[in-house]
Design an enzyme around this catalytic site. Structure first.
Site, PDB file in Angstrom:
ATOM      1  N   ASP A 149     -46.919-126.491  37.004  1.00 24.43           N
ATOM      2  CA  ASP A 149     -45.486-126.780  36.998  1.00 24.43           C
ATOM      3  C   ASP A 149     -45.119-127.561  38.264  1.00 24.43           C
ATOM      4  OD1 ASP A 149     -42.866-126.660  36.013  1.00 24.43           O
ATOM      5  OD2 ASP A 149     -42.438-124.821  37.123  1.00 24.43           O
ATOM      6  N   HIS A 150     -44.416-128.664  38.105  1.00 26.68           N
ATOM      7  CA  HIS A 150     -43.976-129.492  39.241  1.00 26.68           C
ATOM      8  C   HIS A 150     -45.141-129.931  40.118  1.00 26.68           C
ATOM      9  CE1 HIS A 150     -39.690-129.107  38.492  1.00 26.68           C
ATOM     10  NE2 HIS A 150     -39.861-127.818  38.316  1.00 26.68           N
ATOM     11  N   ASP A 201     -43.912-134.251  38.149  1.00 28.50           N
ATOM     12  CA  ASP A 201     -42.476-134.371  38.417  1.00 28.50           C
ATOM     13  C   ASP A 201     -42.206-135.599  39.277  1.00 28.50           C
ATOM     14  OD1 ASP A 201     -39.825-134.186  39.045  1.00 28.50           O
ATOM     15  OD2 ASP A 201     -39.930-132.185  39.927  1.00 28.50           O
ATOM     16  N   THR A 259     -36.613-117.158  37.669  1.00 28.52           N
ATOM     17  CA  THR A 259     -35.737-116.295  38.461  1.00 28.52           C
ATOM     18  C   THR A 259     -35.436-114.976  37.756  1.00 28.52           C
ATOM     19  OG1 THR A 259     -34.732-118.231  39.497  1.00 28.52           O
ATOM     20  CG2 THR A 259     -33.505-116.176  39.628  1.00 28.52           C
TER      21      THR A 259
END
Length: 279
Positions: free
Chosen positions: A82-83, A104, A228
């Site tokens: 991710d990213h 990204d 989160t």
């Protein structure tokens, strides 16, 4: 079932009208709970290693952890970067056994983002794995503001980058702790009509549950990243475990008590995406 690519799980989601959870991991305890939750719901799951996770644990170690869980799972599991911010990040993840790379370039000018993402997609596809890109910048709660996705730019990006999934900025925000906001459905539908690629929502914790379920069913949004919301469940469980007996110091004993609450929270997240039982 075992380790699969992002395309493997998103293609049926795109065709059948549901979404798959991209669950953000920080360590062994949460990733193990996520797979247990996916198995309990008989649904696929995407294990995601983002920048903060990679600061804590090197990519080669994370790759082995993800693959071990996948090899022993009864449902499809994706090992997803991710990213990734550089070609090197993505190459290390590929070499570490990841089956999906998210590059990204959303802070960069459109053509540069397309060109750099296309190079990552080409590398990924040559190795038989998937690539996710991002067009339009998704901001951070209390930090950088968002730059919403322009539908025409999304169409160009989807066509020219070669990605298997495209993350968009439509009112979503990273690290949002409440669900008081919501997504810009008009913009989503504009993007949807101009593209034919699975869409991804980063910062999914801030999206109301009802909206997640409905958009998964009605639009091309096939992946919601949830971090989160699950970190809050882990933190609350850990705090309870420590406070129950302040004299305890064995972290294995303490951390075991986070498993059931995190699994329950992840099951609720996965269930809302509407995946049919895995065959």
């Amino acid at each position: 079932m075992t380790l699969v690519t992002l395309k493997d799980v998103l293609t049926p989601a795109y065709n059948q009208g549901y979404a798959v959870g991209g669950l953000v991991t920080l360590g062994w305890e949460d990733m193990r709970a996520y797979v247990a939750a996916a198995e309990a719901e008989n649904a696929p799951v995407i294990l995601q290693a983002g920048p903060s996770c990679r600061e804590h644990t090197p990519l080669p170690v994370l790759g082995k952890m993800f693959r071990h869980l996948a090899d022993n799972a009864s449902v499809p599991v994706v090992a997803h970067l991710d990213h990734g911010y550089t070609f090197e990040d993505c190459k290390i993840a590929l070499d570490s056994g990841f089956t999906s790379l998210m590059f990204d370039g959303s802070r960069k000018p459109l053509q540069q983002n397309i060109d750099e993402t296309a190079a990552i997609a080409e590398m990924a596809h040559a190795a038989g794995i998937s690539c996710e890109g991002e067009v339009g910048f998704v901001g951070y709660s209390g930090g950088e503001g968002s730059n919403g996705t322009d539908p025409a730019e999304a169409a160009q990006f989807a066509k020219e980058s070669g990605v298997d999934a495209m993350a968009i900025s439509v009112g979503n925000v990273h690290l949002q702790e409440n669900k008081e906001g919501g997504l810009d459905e008009d913009r989503i539908r504009q993007i949807d009509t101009m593209t034919e690629v699975p869409l991804v929502i980063h910062g999914g914790s801030g999206v109301p549950i009802e909206q997640r379920t409905r958009l998964a069913r009605e639009t091309s949004i096939c992946k919601f990243n949830i971090g989160t919301e699950l970190r809050m469940a882990f933190g609350a469980a850990l705090r309870d475990a420590v406070n129950q007996d302040p004299s305890r110091f064995d972290r294995v004993t303490i951390l075991k008590e986070t498993h059931a609450p995190v699994e329950a929270a992840a099951r609720a997240v996965i269930r809302a995406f509407g995946a049919p039982p895995q065959g």
